[in-house]
Design a protein around this motif. Sequence first.
Motif, short mmCIF file in Angstrom:
data_model
loop_
_atom_site.label_atom_id
_atom_site.label_comp_id
_atom_site.label_asym_id
_atom_site.label_seq_id
_atom_site.Cartn_x
_atom_site.Cartn_y
_atom_site.Cartn_z
N PHE A 178 -7.23 21.72 39.00
CA PHE A 178 -6.54 20.51 38.53
C PHE A 178 -5.88 19.81 39.72
CE2 PHE A 178 -6.69 23.05 34.67
CZ PHE A 178 -6.96 22.11 33.68
N ASP A 179 -6.28 18.57 39.96
CA ASP A 179 -5.72 17.79 41.06
C ASP A 179 -4.69 16.80 40.52
OD1 ASP A 179 -5.14 16.55 43.41
OD2 ASP A 179 -7.07 15.55 43.64
N GLU A 180 -3.43 17.23 40.51
CA GLU A 180 -2.34 16.38 40.00
C GLU A 180 -2.74 15.73 38.68
OE1 GLU A 180 -0.65 13.87 43.01
OE2 GLU A 180 -0.65 15.49 44.47
N SER B 178 -0.41 12.82 37.33
CA SER B 178 0.21 11.81 38.20
C SER B 178 -0.13 10.38 37.79
CB SER B 178 -0.16 12.05 39.66
OG SER B 178 -1.53 11.84 39.85
N ALA B 179 -1.23 10.19 37.05
CA ALA B 179 -1.59 8.84 36.63
C ALA B 179 -1.07 8.51 35.23
CB ALA B 179 -3.12 8.67 36.66
N LEU B 180 -0.27 9.41 34.66
CA LEU B 180 0.17 9.24 33.27
C LEU B 180 1.63 8.79 33.18
CD1 LEU B 180 -1.32 12.48 31.70
CD2 LEU B 180 -2.32 10.20 31.72
N ASP B 181 1.93 8.07 32.10
CA ASP B 181 3.33 7.76 31.80
C ASP B 181 4.05 9.06 31.48
OD1 ASP B 181 2.80 5.07 32.00
OD2 ASP B 181 2.34 4.85 29.87
N LYS C 58 -2.93 19.31 49.92
CA LYS C 58 -3.13 20.03 48.65
C LYS C 58 -4.45 19.64 47.98
CE LYS C 58 0.58 18.43 46.62
NZ LYS C 58 0.95 17.37 47.59
N SER C 59 -4.65 18.35 47.79
CA SER C 59 -5.86 17.89 47.10
C SER C 59 -7.10 18.17 47.93
CB SER C 59 -5.77 16.39 46.80
OG SER C 59 -4.69 16.14 45.92
N VAL D 282 -10.74 18.82 37.60
CA VAL D 282 -10.16 17.76 36.77
C VAL D 282 -9.37 16.84 37.68
CG1 VAL D 282 -8.60 17.25 34.85
CG2 VAL D 282 -10.06 19.28 34.75
N PHE D 283 -9.78 15.58 37.73
CA PHE D 283 -9.21 14.62 38.67
C PHE D 283 -7.94 13.98 38.12
CE2 PHE D 283 -13.77 14.78 39.35
CZ PHE D 283 -13.91 14.78 40.73
N GLN D 284 -7.13 13.42 39.04
CA GLN D 284 -5.91 12.76 38.57
C GLN D 284 -6.22 11.45 37.84
OE1 GLN D 284 -3.43 11.19 41.96
NE2 GLN D 284 -4.68 12.56 43.15
N ASN D 285 -7.34 10.79 38.19
CA ASN D 285 -7.66 9.52 37.55
C ASN D 285 -8.79 9.64 36.53
OD1 ASN D 285 -5.69 8.03 38.96
ND2 ASN D 285 -6.98 8.03 40.78
N PHE D 286 -8.97 10.81 35.99
CA PHE D 286 -9.87 11.10 34.86
C PHE D 286 -11.35 11.07 35.23
CE2 PHE D 286 -6.56 8.05 33.02
CZ PHE D 286 -5.54 8.99 33.10
#
Length: 253
Positions: A172-174, A177-180, A47-48, A94-98
Motif C-alpha cells: 500500500f503506497d499511502e 493520502s488522496a482522500l478527504d 518510502k514509495s 495499491v496506489f495512492q491515486n487509485f
Amino acid sequence: MENTNQEIISVKNLRKSFGNNEIIKGISFSVYKGEVLGIIGPSGSGKSTILRCISQLETVSDGSISICGQPLVTDGVYVPKNQRHDIVLKSGLVFQNFNLFPHYSVLKNVTAAQMTVLKKSADEAHETAMELLQRMGLANKADNYPCELSGGQQQRVSIARALALKPEVLLFDEPTSALDPELTGEILAVIKELADEKMTMVVVTHEMAFARDISSEVIFMDSGVIIEQGNPLEVINNPRTERTKAFLARFNN
C-alpha cells in the motif's frame, strides 16, 4: 527471537538512484508471512520508491530483492524477463491515486486483470470480482464507472482489484493520502480487516496512529536510510533517535 514463518519479502542492501541523486542508500529488511510492515518518514525519504522497486515499476541500482524465496534481483542483476512475470504476481500494489481504468466499469476493473494475467474464464473472474466487491461493500456499484464513485469507494475498488490476483503480499503506497479525512477511516478499516485475516502487507503511510496500531514492525526512514526499526509501540511512542523524535514530535504531543 528468530521468526520461523515463511519469509515473503527479503530486501538486502537496496540502492536506487535517479541520475546522480541516490534515493535509497543500501537498506535491508524482511517481511514474514502474516506480518504487516509499516513504513513511515518524511516526504522524499524513499518510502514509495521501495514499493516501486519490489513491484518492478522501478529497476534497482544495486542490491537484492526476493519474493517468496524467489530471487527477483541479486546484487543489481535481474533474473531473465520470462521469470519476472511470475514473481511480480506474488505482490499486489495499491496506489495512492487509485489508478483505475476510467473507461471500465467497476466490475471490469476487477475482472480484466484476472482474465488477461491469470487467464481466468469470464465466469470465474466475474464470480471472484463480485465476491470481493461484496466484501468491500460495493456490490451495488458494479456497473458504475470510477468517476461516479467517491475517493474512498474508488480506493476500495483498487484494493479489490489487487486482491483478485491473489497475491502473497499487498503493498500500500499511502492509500489514504488522496482522500478527504472523513473517507480515510473506511480505507483504514479495510486494511485493518485484512491484517486481522493475517494478510501479509507493507504499508507506507502518514497515519501514525494507524501505523502503530496495525503494524507488526515499523521502519522510520529519512533521506534513503532506515533510521529506526522495531516494535511499533516503541518506535512511535518511545523513539530512540533524535531524528525520529523530531519527526514524531507533532504526533506525540
